[in-house]
Design a protein around this motif. Structure first.
Motif, PDB file in Angstrom:
ATOM      1  N   SER A 194     -12.237   4.494   1.160  1.00  0.00           N
ATOM      2  CA  SER A 194     -12.893   3.208   0.956  1.00  0.00           C
ATOM      3  C   SER A 194     -13.862   2.894   2.089  1.00  0.00           C
ATOM      4  O   SER A 194     -13.830   3.508   3.156  1.00  0.00           O
ATOM      5  CB  SER A 194     -11.839   2.098   0.864  1.00  0.00           C
ATOM      6  OG  SER A 194     -11.280   1.850   2.149  1.00  0.00           O
ATOM      7  N   PRO A 228      -8.066   9.138   6.912  1.00  0.00           N
ATOM      8  CA  PRO A 228      -8.232   9.150   5.452  1.00  0.00           C
ATOM      9  C   PRO A 228      -8.289  10.573   4.892  1.00  0.00           C
ATOM     10  O   PRO A 228      -7.759  10.844   3.818  1.00  0.00           O
ATOM     11  CB  PRO A 228      -9.550   8.407   5.239  1.00  0.00           C
ATOM     12  CG  PRO A 228      -9.656   7.498   6.422  1.00  0.00           C
ATOM     13  CD  PRO A 228      -9.066   8.291   7.566  1.00  0.00           C
ATOM     14  N   TRP A 273       0.165   6.297   3.124  1.00  0.00           N
ATOM     15  CA  TRP A 273      -0.005   5.994   4.547  1.00  0.00           C
ATOM     16  C   TRP A 273       1.352   5.761   5.218  1.00  0.00           C
ATOM     17  O   TRP A 273       1.592   6.261   6.322  1.00  0.00           O
ATOM     18  CB  TRP A 273      -0.903   4.776   4.743  1.00  0.00           C
ATOM     19  CG  TRP A 273      -2.349   5.050   4.491  1.00  0.00           C
ATOM     20  CD1 TRP A 273      -3.026   4.899   3.314  1.00  0.00           C
ATOM     21  CD2 TRP A 273      -3.313   5.530   5.433  1.00  0.00           C
ATOM     22  NE1 TRP A 273      -4.345   5.254   3.474  1.00  0.00           N
ATOM     23  CE2 TRP A 273      -4.551   5.633   4.767  1.00  0.00           C
ATOM     24  CE3 TRP A 273      -3.250   5.871   6.785  1.00  0.00           C
ATOM     25  CZ2 TRP A 273      -5.710   6.066   5.398  1.00  0.00           C
ATOM     26  CZ3 TRP A 273      -4.408   6.298   7.413  1.00  0.00           C
ATOM     27  CH2 TRP A 273      -5.616   6.397   6.729  1.00  0.00           C
ATOM     28  N   SER A 274       2.220   5.009   4.574  1.00  0.00           N
ATOM     29  CA  SER A 274       3.539   4.731   5.162  1.00  0.00           C
ATOM     30  C   SER A 274       4.367   5.991   5.283  1.00  0.00           C
ATOM     31  O   SER A 274       4.999   6.239   6.324  1.00  0.00           O
ATOM     32  CB  SER A 274       4.302   3.702   4.323  1.00  0.00           C
ATOM     33  OG  SER A 274       3.650   2.462   4.380  1.00  0.00           O
ATOM     34  N   ARG A 326      -2.134   5.729  -3.607  1.00  0.00           N
ATOM     35  CA  ARG A 326      -2.650   6.326  -2.366  1.00  0.00           C
ATOM     36  C   ARG A 326      -2.297   5.479  -1.160  1.00  0.00           C
ATOM     37  O   ARG A 326      -1.976   5.997  -0.087  1.00  0.00           O
ATOM     38  CB  ARG A 326      -4.159   6.513  -2.467  1.00  0.00           C
ATOM     39  CG  ARG A 326      -4.773   7.249  -1.295  1.00  0.00           C
ATOM     40  CD  ARG A 326      -6.280   7.428  -1.510  1.00  0.00           C
ATOM     41  NE  ARG A 326      -6.928   7.976  -0.343  1.00  0.00           N
ATOM     42  CZ  ARG A 326      -7.316   7.250   0.707  1.00  0.00           C
ATOM     43  NH1 ARG A 326      -7.113   5.945   0.721  1.00  0.00           N
ATOM     44  NH2 ARG A 326      -7.901   7.825   1.738  1.00  0.00           N
ATOM     45  N   GLU A 327      -2.339   4.163  -1.305  1.00  0.00           N
ATOM     46  CA  GLU A 327      -1.989   3.263  -0.198  1.00  0.00           C
ATOM     47  C   GLU A 327      -0.564   3.502   0.289  1.00  0.00           C
ATOM     48  O   GLU A 327      -0.288   3.394   1.478  1.00  0.00           O
ATOM     49  CB  GLU A 327      -2.158   1.802  -0.611  1.00  0.00           C
ATOM     50  CG  GLU A 327      -3.591   1.341  -0.671  1.00  0.00           C
ATOM     51  CD  GLU A 327      -4.291   1.361   0.678  1.00  0.00           C
ATOM     52  OE1 GLU A 327      -3.681   0.960   1.688  1.00  0.00           O
ATOM     53  OE2 GLU A 327      -5.453   1.808   0.724  1.00  0.00           O
ATOM     54  N   LYS A 328       0.338   3.836  -0.601  1.00  0.00           N
ATOM     55  CA  LYS A 328       1.734   4.078  -0.220  1.00  0.00           C
ATOM     56  C   LYS A 328       1.881   5.328   0.644  1.00  0.00           C
ATOM     57  O   LYS A 328       2.808   5.422   1.452  1.00  0.00           O
ATOM     58  CB  LYS A 328       2.616   4.199  -1.464  1.00  0.00           C
ATOM     59  CG  LYS A 328       2.737   2.921  -2.256  1.00  0.00           C
ATOM     60  CD  LYS A 328       3.579   3.143  -3.498  1.00  0.00           C
ATOM     61  CE  LYS A 328       3.643   1.910  -4.361  1.00  0.00           C
ATOM     62  NZ  LYS A 328       4.441   2.150  -5.583  1.00  0.00           N
ATOM     63  N   GLU A 365     -11.953   1.918   5.144  1.00  0.00           N
ATOM     64  CA  GLU A 365     -11.426   3.079   5.863  1.00  0.00           C
ATOM     65  C   GLU A 365     -12.522   3.756   6.671  1.00  0.00           C
ATOM     66  O   GLU A 365     -12.296   4.181   7.802  1.00  0.00           O
ATOM     67  CB  GLU A 365     -10.792   4.079   4.898  1.00  0.00           C
ATOM     68  CG  GLU A 365      -9.464   3.631   4.354  1.00  0.00           C
ATOM     69  CD  GLU A 365      -8.870   4.624   3.367  1.00  0.00           C
ATOM     70  OE1 GLU A 365      -9.600   5.530   2.911  1.00  0.00           O
ATOM     71  OE2 GLU A 365      -7.686   4.481   3.052  1.00  0.00           O
ATOM     72  N   LYS A 373      -5.473   3.971  -6.508  1.00  0.00           N
ATOM     73  CA  LYS A 373      -5.661   3.326  -5.205  1.00  0.00           C
ATOM     74  C   LYS A 373      -4.322   2.798  -4.697  1.00  0.00           C
ATOM     75  O   LYS A 373      -3.981   2.981  -3.522  1.00  0.00           O
ATOM     76  CB  LYS A 373      -6.675   2.200  -5.307  1.00  0.00           C
ATOM     77  CG  LYS A 373      -6.884   1.417  -4.031  1.00  0.00           C
ATOM     78  CD  LYS A 373      -7.840   0.248  -4.264  1.00  0.00           C
ATOM     79  CE  LYS A 373      -8.021  -0.606  -3.042  1.00  0.00           C
ATOM     80  NZ  LYS A 373      -6.849  -1.356  -2.652  1.00  0.00           N
ATOM     81  N   ASN A 374      -3.557   2.158  -5.568  1.00  0.00           N
ATOM     82  CA  ASN A 374      -2.260   1.608  -5.167  1.00  0.00           C
ATOM     83  C   ASN A 374      -1.274   2.705  -4.777  1.00  0.00           C
ATOM     84  O   ASN A 374      -0.508   2.552  -3.824  1.00  0.00           O
ATOM     85  CB  ASN A 374      -1.694   0.719  -6.266  1.00  0.00           C
ATOM     86  CG  ASN A 374      -2.486  -0.563  -6.425  1.00  0.00           C
ATOM     87  OD1 ASN A 374      -3.156  -1.011  -5.500  1.00  0.00           O
ATOM     88  ND2 ASN A 374      -2.424  -1.162  -7.604  1.00  0.00           N
TER      89      ASN A 374
END
Length: 115
Positions: free
Chosen positions: A2, A24, A87-88, A83-85, A5, A80-81
């Motif tokens: 994004s 990223p 990171w954790s 992919r965000e997970k 990012e 997108k949702n």
């Protein structure tokens, strides 16, 4: 990746913050597969991203109004949702690796002092 990012990555590099960290590119490289499912009669879209170790991460999207449902947009948001997970999960894994390395280095220092 994004725009946010990209901006954050540029800021980190400008400030010389080069300690081990996630990028990223590393997040994207961890993804080896993706699958989508729209549940019949709904606007609910689920994205399952498969990571290089075989673990699956899911993300969801749903249009509040069925008249606004667009399958392509649903896929984009669900991905997108998901992919965000990542990171954790990857952050936890990196922290584990750094802690193990620190433990190993402390153990080597102890061995040198004993000798």
């Amino acid at each position: 990746m994004s725009t946010d990012e990209n901006r954050l990555e540029a800021t980190l590099q400008t400030k010389g913050l080069n300690a081990p960290r996630l990028t990223p590119e590393l997040i994207d490289a961890s993804i080896v597969g993706e699958a989508y499912h729209v549940f019949s009669g709904t606007t609910l879209t689920v994205c399952a991203l498969t990571l290089r170790n075989g673990f699956n991460v899911t993300g969801e999207s749903a249009a509040a109004s069925p008249a606004n449902f667009d399958p392509q947009i649903g896929r984009q948001i669900a991905r997108k949702n998901a992919r965000e997970k990542i990171w954790s999960f990857e952050g936890y894994l990196l922290r584990e690796r750094l802690a193990a390395k620190a433990d190993e280095e402390r153990g080597q220092d102890d061995a040198v002092q004993v000798a």
